[in-house]
Scaffold this motif. Structure first.
Motif, PDB file in Angstrom:
ATOM      1  N   LEU A 177       0.819  -1.198   0.000  1.00 13.05           N
ATOM      2  CA  LEU A 177       0.000   0.000   0.000  1.00 13.05           C
ATOM      3  C   LEU A 177       0.863   1.262   0.000  1.00 13.05           C
ATOM      4  N   ALA A 178       1.949   1.243   0.738  1.00 11.85           N
ATOM      5  CA  ALA A 178       2.848   2.401   0.771  1.00 11.85           C
ATOM      6  C   ALA A 178       3.437   2.668  -0.610  1.00 11.85           C
ATOM      7  N   ALA A 179       3.735   1.595  -1.346  1.00  9.57           N
ATOM      8  CA  ALA A 179       4.256   1.773  -2.707  1.00  9.57           C
ATOM      9  C   ALA A 179       3.222   2.454  -3.604  1.00  9.57           C
ATOM     10  N   LEU A 180       1.966   2.026  -3.480  1.00 10.50           N
ATOM     11  CA  LEU A 180       0.914   2.653  -4.274  1.00 10.50           C
ATOM     12  C   LEU A 180       0.723   4.120  -3.878  1.00 10.50           C
ATOM     13  N   TRP A 181       0.815   4.397  -2.584  1.00 10.06           N
ATOM     14  CA  TRP A 181       0.666   5.775  -2.131  1.00 10.06           C
ATOM     15  C   TRP A 181       1.787   6.662  -2.677  1.00 10.06           C
ATOM     16  N   LEU A 182       3.001   6.131  -2.738  1.00  9.99           N
ATOM     17  CA  LEU A 182       4.104   6.913  -3.284  1.00  9.99           C
ATOM     18  C   LEU A 182       3.878   7.222  -4.765  1.00  9.99           C
ATOM     19  N   VAL A 183       3.357   6.233  -5.490  1.00 12.60           N
ATOM     20  CA  VAL A 183       3.072   6.459  -6.911  1.00 12.60           C
ATOM     21  C   VAL A 183       1.982   7.514  -7.067  1.00 12.60           C
ATOM     22  N   SER A 184       0.924   7.420  -6.240  1.00 11.53           N
ATOM     23  CA  SER A 184      -0.140   8.419  -6.315  1.00 11.53           C
ATOM     24  C   SER A 184       0.382   9.811  -5.945  1.00 11.53           C
ATOM     25  N   ALA A 185       1.304   9.873  -4.999  1.00 10.80           N
ATOM     26  CA  ALA A 185       1.908  11.167  -4.640  1.00 10.80           C
ATOM     27  C   ALA A 185       2.688  11.732  -5.824  1.00 10.80           C
ATOM     28  N   LEU A 186       3.332  10.859  -6.587  1.00 11.01           N
ATOM     29  CA  LEU A 186       4.052  11.299  -7.777  1.00 11.01           C
ATOM     30  C   LEU A 186       3.085  11.873  -8.804  1.00 11.01           C
ATOM     31  N   PHE A 187       1.893  11.279  -8.903  1.00  9.50           N
ATOM     32  CA  PHE A 187       0.883  11.799  -9.828  1.00  9.50           C
ATOM     33  C   PHE A 187       0.387  13.175  -9.377  1.00  9.50           C
ATOM     34  N   MET A 188       0.235  13.338  -8.073  1.00 18.28           N
ATOM     35  CA  MET A 188      -0.325  14.592  -7.549  1.00 18.28           C
ATOM     36  C   MET A 188       0.685  15.735  -7.529  1.00 18.28           C
ATOM     37  N   LEU A 189       1.965  15.413  -7.502  1.00 21.07           N
ATOM     38  CA  LEU A 189       2.992  16.437  -7.310  1.00 21.07           C
ATOM     39  C   LEU A 189       2.926  17.559  -8.342  1.00 21.07           C
ATOM     40  N   PRO A 190       2.897  17.269  -9.657  1.00 20.48           N
ATOM     41  CA  PRO A 190       2.856  18.391 -10.624  1.00 20.48           C
ATOM     42  C   PRO A 190       1.614  19.263 -10.465  1.00 20.48           C
ATOM     43  N   ALA A 191       0.464  18.615 -10.237  1.00 20.75           N
ATOM     44  CA  ALA A 191      -0.771  19.383 -10.077  1.00 20.75           C
ATOM     45  C   ALA A 191      -0.718  20.234  -8.818  1.00 20.75           C
ATOM     46  N   PHE A 192      -0.157  19.690  -7.748  1.00 25.77           N
ATOM     47  CA  PHE A 192      -0.092  20.444  -6.499  1.00 25.77           C
ATOM     48  C   PHE A 192       0.890  21.611  -6.590  1.00 25.77           C
ATOM     49  N   VAL A 193       1.968  21.425  -7.345  1.00 24.78           N
ATOM     50  CA  VAL A 193       2.899  22.539  -7.562  1.00 24.78           C
ATOM     51  C   VAL A 193       2.186  23.665  -8.307  1.00 24.78           C
ATOM     52  N   GLY A 194       1.453  23.299  -9.356  1.00 23.08           N
ATOM     53  CA  GLY A 194       0.687  24.306 -10.091  1.00 23.08           C
ATOM     54  C   GLY A 194      -0.374  24.951  -9.224  1.00 23.08           C
ATOM     55  N   LEU A 195      -1.009  24.152  -8.351  1.00 28.00           N
ATOM     56  CA  LEU A 195      -2.025  24.698  -7.457  1.00 28.00           C
ATOM     57  C   LEU A 195      -1.407  25.673  -6.462  1.00 28.00           C
ATOM     58  N   ALA A 196      -0.221  25.358  -5.970  1.00 33.31           N
ATOM     59  CA  ALA A 196       0.460  26.267  -5.039  1.00 33.31           C
ATOM     60  C   ALA A 196       0.794  27.587  -5.717  1.00 33.31           C
ATOM     61  N   VAL A 197       1.198  27.523  -6.979  1.00 31.33           N
ATOM     62  CA  VAL A 197       1.487  28.760  -7.719  1.00 31.33           C
ATOM     63  C   VAL A 197       0.212  29.583  -7.894  1.00 31.33           C
TER      64      VAL A 197
END
Length: 479
Positions: A177-197
């Motif tokens: 499950l932790a491996a899947l969560w890390l992959v999902s975090a990788l998916f969210m990272l670009p969108a969250f960076v754009g959201l922070a901007v």
């Protein structure tokens, strides 16, 4: 090193070894980056275009020559709603509802020029936005990557070997499950960076952006847990994949599509033609200001004469035609507002009914949360209509009162060749009318609107975790 961390590292290493997994992860990350960049550029261009159009409309309105105030009432004016800072993340209903409105006397128009109405029909299938990528595509990619995290171990018989070597079922499940969560975090990272901007822009709220990020974390976290549950319960990867894809299709596509249709059937909105016919019928029942024998306006004339202590309209110190226009606009606008309120109540009822399907689909809870955070939901659209109508009423009544005060009744009813010149007032009066400025909801109101969605997504995550605990115990019993 703990057992679960070893399992997590091995699972990530196995994903890296599979070319299809690496390609899928890279493609989705690139897609999230592209969606963030494209959506931000599109929204910036849209904001600049609306600002130019608003400035041009205001300039044209202010540049009118000296004329009769009632002609300005019918000249009308366009107003635009600028997109909020977070609208680039999730455009919500804005592409369908429109962002501009034409204001004129005696009428209450609807919003116009939505992106969907001006673009290809393909726009109806969804725009490439960070919200679309995370809501629809990310869960599907997680399914293809994780459907076999436990089912594959059982299918190959390696799960029992891991347990015989001392790894508990809990450690194995937590590591996967932790491996899947890390992959999902990788998916969210670009969108969250754009959201922070976007959240750093003037007028945006970091608190709302943080709550929005939390909502997507809960959403994808629930999907990761659900994938682990199905993979633990089924002993073949193929079966797990079929069940998960079917679940994704139902919760992400079918239910969000069917729920609005059910809501529309339960709370049907009258179409524009029906509304216009009903308003015309009610207006005739209220009274006709152009008919001197109309009962309502005959009584109004008597009240005006009594108020000023005169017996004839010609003896009034103000222009009776202007007072008549003020009263006519007052009663017609009250009728327009009544119909608008009924329509808003029906639309809110539809939206609430759609929200009741959230226990069947976390996508619905996330969409309502996401649109509320970006101020692109139904409430924000209705807020724009309400503020535009209030501005229209003030503008028209200002002009009607100007007719009553600045144009004499004798000139207003004169028919001689020079009468038209005497009826005109100075053009500086148009420039005195305040400009329209849309006021979005406060960040506290945005957080309050997001709370039901956050609680529903938290409930989905808790339910998924409970199911994972039960499936983990089943693995321990059947090893």
């Amino acid at each position: 090193m703990s057992a679960w961390s070893l399992v997590m590292r091995n699972e990530l290493r196995a994903m890296v070894r599979r070319r299809t997994a690496v390609v899928g992860i890279v493609l989705l990350v690139l897609l999230a980056i592209a969606a963030s960049v494209v959506s931000a550029h599109h929204m910036q261009s849209s904001a600049e275009y609306r600002m130019r159009q608003q400035a041009a409309a205001q300039e044209a309105f202010d540049a009118q020559p000296d004329r009769h105030p009632h002609r300005v009432v019918h000249y009308g004016h366009f107003v635009y709603r600028l997109p909020t800072a977070l609208a680039a993340f999730d455009p919500g209903v804005d592409p369908f509802t429109g962002s501009s409105m034409f204001l004129e006397g005696h009428r209450q128009n609807s919003a116009n020029f939505g992106d969907v109405m001006q673009s290809s029909i393909l726009t109806r299938f969804g725009q490439l936005t960070p919200a679309f990528v995370l809501q629809i595509l990310a869960p599907l990619m997680l399914i293809f990557l994780g459907h076999g995290v436990l089912a594959e171990e059982r299918e190959r018989g390696t799960l029992r070997q891991l347990m015989l070597q001392g790894a508990t079922a809990r450690a194995i499940v937590c590591g996967k499950l932790a491996a899947l969560w890390l992959v999902s975090a990788l998916f969210m990272l670009p969108a969250f960076v754009g959201l922070a901007v976007l959240a750093a822009a003037p007028g945006a709220s970091l608190a709302v952006a943080a709550a929005l990020m939390l909502g997507y974390v809960l959403y994808l976290g629930s999907w990761c847990v659900a994938i682990a549950v199905v993979s633990a319960l089924l002993s073949r990867r193929r079966d797990a994949l079929l069940v998960l894809v079917a679940g994704w299709a139902v919760t992400s596509l079918l239910v969000p599509r069917v729920a609005p249709d059910i809501a529309h059937a339960a709370f049907a909105l009258p179409d524009r033609l029906q509304t216009e016919v009903s308003i015309g019928r009610d207006l005739r029942a209220l009274g006709d200001s152009h008919n001197p024998d109309d009962p309502y306006f005959s009584a109004f004339r008597r009240q005006v004469l009594a108020k000023y202590g005169v017996s004839r309209i010609e003896d009034l110190p103000v222009n009776y035609k202007g007072l008549l226009a003020v009263e006519g606009e007052r009663i017609t606008s009250a009728l327009f507002s009544d119909y608008a309120q009924r329509s808003a109540e029906l639309q809110h009822a539809q939206n609430q009914l759609v929200g009741r399907f959230a226990p069947l689909s976390p996508s619905i809870a996330l969409r309502q949360l996401s649109m509320a955070a970006a101020a692109t939901d139904l409430s924000s659209h209705l807020r724009f209509l309400e503020q535009a109508e209030a501005h229209r009423y003030r503008m028209v009544q200002h002009l009607n009162q100007l007719q009553a005060d600045a144009v004499s009744y004798a000139d207003d009813t004169a028919k001689d060749p020079r009468a038209d010149q005497r009826k005109r007032v100075d053009s500086t009066h148009w420039q005195e009318i305040p400009h329209f400025e849309y006021v979005p909801q406060s960040w506290t109101a945005g957080l309050h609107a997001m709370m039901p969605g956050l609680l529903m997504l938290l409930g989905w995550l808790i339910a998924s975790l409970l199911a994972l605990v039960l499936s983990t115990r089943r693995l321990e019993v059947t090893r």
